[in-house]
Design a protein around this motif. Structure first.
Motif, PDB file in Angstrom:
ATOM      1  N   ASP A 103     -39.501  13.531  22.213  1.00 30.54           N
ATOM      2  CA  ASP A 103     -39.897  14.922  22.437  1.00 30.54           C
ATOM      3  C   ASP A 103     -41.307  15.201  21.936  1.00 30.54           C
ATOM      4  O   ASP A 103     -41.809  16.329  22.079  1.00 30.54           O
ATOM      5  N   GLU A 113     -40.673  14.017  29.209  1.00 33.16           N
ATOM      6  CA  GLU A 113     -40.953  14.619  30.515  1.00 33.16           C
ATOM      7  C   GLU A 113     -41.959  13.778  31.296  1.00 33.16           C
ATOM      8  O   GLU A 113     -41.839  13.637  32.520  1.00 33.16           O
ATOM      9  N   THR A 161     -31.870  14.811  28.820  1.00 32.66           N
ATOM     10  CA  THR A 161     -32.560  15.454  27.703  1.00 32.66           C
ATOM     11  C   THR A 161     -32.316  14.618  26.443  1.00 32.66           C
ATOM     12  O   THR A 161     -31.466  13.733  26.427  1.00 32.66           O
TER      13      THR A 161
END
Length: 319
Positions: A103, A113, A161
């Motif tokens: 993250d 991402e 995630t």
């Protein structure tokens, strides 16, 4: 070499044999009765127009034709020629690190991402190959089995995630072991694993497993997501808004850095490519070119004996 596709149909000969035996016994009894019916002169006079030889011949032809029909039904095949079978294609497992360090925002919008964006481009470049997804942190889990449904693969990829696995860490060996289980040794495809991680705090016997993967001709490409300078790890609320950055016990902001040494060694040992993915565009272009080249290249050529059907010959005899 001759083989039969439906060998169990040979059992149909059993009732035929039983019928023949039964007819033989009954015919002997009939002959005894017939011989007692009259003397030879009278029998010839009474039955001079009956041709018993032709009747028996017709019966024998019917039985023989039935036998040929059964043989035709068993599917006789003869191995007569050698054919070259060429194997090509790719079985691709993507092993994606979803530990908390992914993250980090040193790569925009975040390491995870950015990895998902680049991997989506990889899936879009596939052409008839199978792709599967493995996610890992402190443990590894199969997120999507091998499939050629690329729309589903992209959907599963976007749903990933860092909260999918609660056990933290970066267990590369667990991820590789699970990926190896998904790609069988006898697969006719190229066996490829794309391992995506920041390499931080890795654990397990990853280099030993890499050698095992090489022994079964599995190629491992690695993508190192992150920068050498590193970046902080944001803590988000339920709406995805950043509250603060992760801190250590002393209250200092934790900075996570890319550890690409182990990722580089994994790729080198297995004959794959190591690519560092930062904020550049077209980061995984070398990997896309490598996969595209593999799709066009034949793996091996096997020579095997092809069988030809010969049922038609027995069918002609039957008719």
């Amino acid at each position: 070499m001759i083989r039969f596709e439906n060998q169990h149909l040979f059992l149909l000969f059993i009732p035929i044999v039983l019928i023949l035996i039964s007819n033989y016994i009954l015919q002997n009894k009939d002959n005894q009765i017939f011989n007692k019916f009259a003397n030879d002169h009278n029998r010839k006079f009474l039955f001079n127009r009956l041709q018993f030889g032709r009747v028996n011949f017709r019966t024998n032809l019917f039985i023989l034709g039935t036998c040929f029909l059964i043989i035709a039904a068993t599917g006789p095949q003869k191995g007569s020629k050698l054919t070259e079978l060429k194997r090509e294609g790719v079985d691709l497992i993507i092993a994606l690190d979803i530990s908390t360090s992914m993250d980090a925002v040193d790569v925009k919008p975040s390491r995870l991402e950015k990895a998902k964006y680049e991997l989506s481009r990889l899936i879009n470049s596939l052409n008839g190959d199978r792709v599967g997804l493995v996610v890992f942190a402190g443990t590894a889990h199969l997120h999507l089995p091998l499939t050629t449904d690329y729309a589903a693969a992209r959907l599963f990829l976007q749903s990933i995630t860092s909260e999918l696995i609660s056990t933290q860490g970066t267990d590369l060996s667990s991820a590789l072991s699970l990926a190896m289980d998904q790609i069988k040794e006898d697969s006719d495809q190229y066996k490829v694993v794309v391992m995506v991680s920041d390499g931080e705090d890795h654990q397990g016997n990853i280099l030993e497993l890499t050698q095992e993967a090489k022994n079964i001709e599995m190629i491992i490409h690695t993508l190192g997501i992150g920068t050498s300078a590193g970046g902080p790890i944001p803590i988000l609320d339920d709406n995805g808004n950043r509250i603060e950055f992760k801190k250590d016990r002393n209250g200092n902001i934790v900075t996570t850095k890319l550890n690409d040494a182990v990722l580089n060694e994994i790729a080198y040992t297995s004959g794959g490519k190591y690519i560092r993915v930062e904020n550049q565009a077209n980061a995984i272009m070398p990997l896309l070119e490598e996969i595209d080249e593999m799709e066009k290249r034949e793996i091996k050529a096997h020579v095997f004996k092809q069988y030809e059907n010969w049922y038609w010959l027995f069918l002609i005899f039957a008719l």
